[in-house]
Design a protein around this motif. Structure first.
Motif, PDB file in Angstrom:
ATOM      1  N   HIS A  61       0.888  -1.169   0.000  1.00 25.94           N
ATOM      2  CA  HIS A  61       0.000   0.000   0.000  1.00 25.94           C
ATOM      3  C   HIS A  61       0.924   1.217   0.000  1.00 25.94           C
ATOM      4  O   HIS A  61       1.649   1.452   0.957  1.00 25.94           O
ATOM      5  CB  HIS A  61      -0.881  -0.021   1.251  1.00 25.94           C
TER       6      HIS A  61
ATOM      7  N   GLU B 267      -4.307   6.827  -2.712  1.00 26.95           N
ATOM      8  CA  GLU B 267      -3.786   5.527  -2.287  1.00 26.95           C
ATOM      9  C   GLU B 267      -3.686   4.592  -3.487  1.00 26.95           C
ATOM     10  O   GLU B 267      -4.627   4.484  -4.274  1.00 26.95           O
ATOM     11  CB  GLU B 267      -4.712   4.905  -1.232  1.00 26.95           C
TER      12      GLU B 267
ATOM     13  N   GLU C 168      -8.043   4.400  -3.674  1.00 26.71           N
ATOM     14  CA  GLU C 168      -9.026   5.407  -3.283  1.00 26.71           C
ATOM     15  C   GLU C 168      -8.309   6.713  -3.006  1.00 26.71           C
ATOM     16  O   GLU C 168      -7.091   6.751  -2.873  1.00 26.71           O
ATOM     17  CB  GLU C 168      -9.802   4.964  -2.029  1.00 26.71           C
TER      18      GLU C 168
ATOM     19  N   ASN D 143      -8.296   9.844  -0.232  1.00 27.30           N
ATOM     20  CA  ASN D 143      -8.789  10.372   1.033  1.00 27.30           C
ATOM     21  C   ASN D 143      -8.748  11.885   0.947  1.00 27.30           C
ATOM     22  O   ASN D 143      -7.675  12.476   0.776  1.00 27.30           O
ATOM     23  CB  ASN D 143      -7.955   9.846   2.195  1.00 27.30           C
TER      24      ASN D 143
HETATM   25 MG    MG Z   1      -7.702   3.424   2.436  1.00 26.25          MG
END
Ligand code: MG
Ligand code: ADP
Ligand code: ADP
Length: 504
Positions: free
Chosen positions: A208, A275, A288, A290
């Motif tokens: 990630h 992300e 996504e 944020n």
């Molecule tokens: Mg997330």
């Protein structure tokens, strides 16, 4: 220009925001629930208003009440922090309607990115790679099975409204689709009051990696490089670092450009995070966005040398960005550890309660963003975060050593916490080598949970030994005086000492 900011949040992030406002000569207004009367964010702000009972729905999520306080106190802007109302389009719209600046993006950007299905569509249109999967929401088991035939197992069923790792189910076998759909839906319904779900390919052993972006109201957008967030439990991050140990310069620049394109695609204004999920061959896909300040934003501040909250406020003031993409560099390395009141021995169950003693680390390259002091009762109503330990070092090696040093200095008693667990992570071979993905914790679980006998710290052992020797010398160590009894009196002495220190 903004003169007074109401911080519509609590805990460490409220304190964090207040600090930057102070440095900018901006007045601050805190809001608090019953449980937070004595919280540090209340003590740091210029003014504080009680907004209701402890449950968030009746306090930190109560839009009417917060707007009322903003008007009463004469605040001309609201900073939402993260969580709570930070990604709530109703709140951002309402602020606008009432003539209060919302330090964050427009309701349009939030809505476009807040819903994962809509965000995926927008990204596809903007040429940003997304994880292969369904474009629209999945209504039935038949639809789900059809998608699985196309993209192959395993897949993730994900809530369109998802956040904080909730509403997500991994499907490895076709038989699991029915129960997976049901579970993801009901979790999403309970957490977000929206049960729409979609399906995407499950990326095996991924990283990630997210990019910090800043965009102003003049059409300028930049990225401030990446944060590696693969150390996760239950899809929630606990340690983040930057730079990522796996990115090459070329890949970083390519992903950064896509992050900027993603922000521009929704006319983004403010600080945001894109992300990505990255596979072993460094193929990356948008996960996504944020549309807020992230918990882990400080590591970016440490290596890029910017104050992201000040940037947010300048953007809200309509000022153009003064940072230029080609002038930004990453200097050194930073690591954040999220210190939680939780029980690593009991599946990381939250462990709120009274902190009887807390000692936070300091020294070169150490920053602690927290809000807790001795005697404070960590409420059971909110996230049990105690503090974020943020460490900077000139190299990754130094940063890891400094993290270990600082964790060693970090002492919390009264509540169960994950300090020792974090220490084990920083000691783990795969972490030290930068050779880890989102499965790191499950893959290293025995090592991370082990070393209990070593949990007692070296300096404690030395003190105990010295105390026992002392008792022996003064003849107090009678035969009936078992080591356990000695340990007991040593602990009593230590408690008495820290109580005495606390009084001065
Ligand atoms: Mg997330
Ligand atoms: P980060 O990526 O900074 O770790 P998370 O995505 O885990 O942040 O979310 C930060 C906080 O915001 C958490 O308390 C989480 O529960 C909350 N949160 C995130 N997204 C939502 C959402 N869509 N609805 C409600 N709460 C959310
Ligand atoms: P949230 O909104 O809850 O933060 P994300 O979509 O950002 O949800 O995903 C959170 C984490 O879940 C990721 O960091 C990753 O560990 C895991 N994850 C999400 N989607 C996938 C996927 N398609 N394949 C593998 N892991 C995934």
């Amino acid at each position: 220009m903004i003169k007074k900011v109401l911080v519509a949040n609590r805990g460490e992030i409220a304190v964090r925001v207040i600090r930057s406002c102070k440095e900018m000569g901006i007045k601050t207004v805190a809001v608090y629930s019953d449980a937070d009367r004595t919280s540090q964010h209340v003590l740091h702000a210029d003014e504080a208003y009680h907004i209701g009972p402890s449950p968030s729905l009746e306090s930190y999520l109560n839009i009417d009440k917060i707007i009322q306080v903003a008007k009463e106190s004469g605040a001309d802007a609201v900073h939402p922090g993260y969580g709570f109302l930070s990604e709530n389009t109703k709140f951002s719209d309402r602020c606008k309607l009432e003539g209060i600046k919302f330090v964050g993006p427009s309701a349009y950007s939030i809505a476009n990115m807040g819903d994962k299905i809509t965000a995926r569509k927008t990204m596809i249109a903007a040429g940003v790679p997304v994880v292969p999967g369904t474009v629209d929401m999945v209504h039935s088991e038949e639809e789900a099975l059809k998608t699985i035939e196309e993209i192959g197992l395993p897949v993730m069923i994900k809530a369109s409204a998802g956040g904080g790792g909730k509403g997500m189910r991994l499907i490895k076998k076709a038989e699991e689709v029915t129960s997976g759909l049901r579970a993801a839906r009901s979790e999403a319904k309970a957490a977000f009051n929206d049960d729409s779900v979609y399906i995407e390919k499950y990326i095996e052993s991924p990283h990630h990696i997210e990019f910090q972006v800043l965009a102003d109201s003049h059409g300028n957008a930049i990225h401030l490089f990446e944060r590696e967030c693969s150390v996760q439990r239950r899809h929630q991050k606990i340690i983040e670092e930057t730079p990522s140990p796996i990115l090459t310069h070329e890949k970083r620049m390519e992903m950064g450009a896509h992050a900027v394109a993603a922000a521009k695609a929704v006319n983004y204004e403010g600080a945001g995070t894109i992300e990505f999920i990255v596979d072993n061959d460094l193929n990356y896909y948008f996960l996504e966005m944020n549309t807020r300040l992230q918990v882990e934003h400080p590591i970016t501040e440490m290596v890029v040398g910017v104050d992201l909250v000040k940037e947010q406020i300048n953007i809200a003031n309509g000022l153009p960005l003064t940072l230029k993409q080609d002038e930004l560099t990453q200097t050194g390395h930073a690591i954040e550890c999220r210190i939680y009141a939780e029980d690593p021995d009991n599946n990381f169950m939250p462990a709120p309660g009274q902190v009887t003693h807390i000692e936070t680390p300091s020294g070169l390259g150490v920053r602690v963003d927290g809000y807790i002091y001795e005697g404070f009762v960590i409420p059971m109503y909110y996230d049990p975060l105690i503090a974020k330990l943020v460490v900077w070092g000139s190299t990754r090696e130094e940063s890891i050593q400094r993290t270990l040093r600082a964790l060693h200095e970090f002492k919390v008693t009264g509540v169960k916490n994950n300090v020792r667990f974090l220490e084990r992570i920083a000691l783990a071979d795969d972490f030290v080598k930068g050779n880890y993905n989102t499965h790191f914790i499950e893959d290293n679980f025995d090592f991370l949970m082990g070393g209990k006998e070593q949990n007692m710290q070296d300096d404690d052992v030395v003190s105990i030994a010295a105390f026992v020797e002392y008792l022996d010398r003064i003849g107090e160590l009678k035969p009936k005086y078992e080591p356990a009894t000695a340990l007991n009196s040593w602990q009593k002495l230590k408690r008495a000492r820290s109580a005495r220190n606390a009084r001065f």
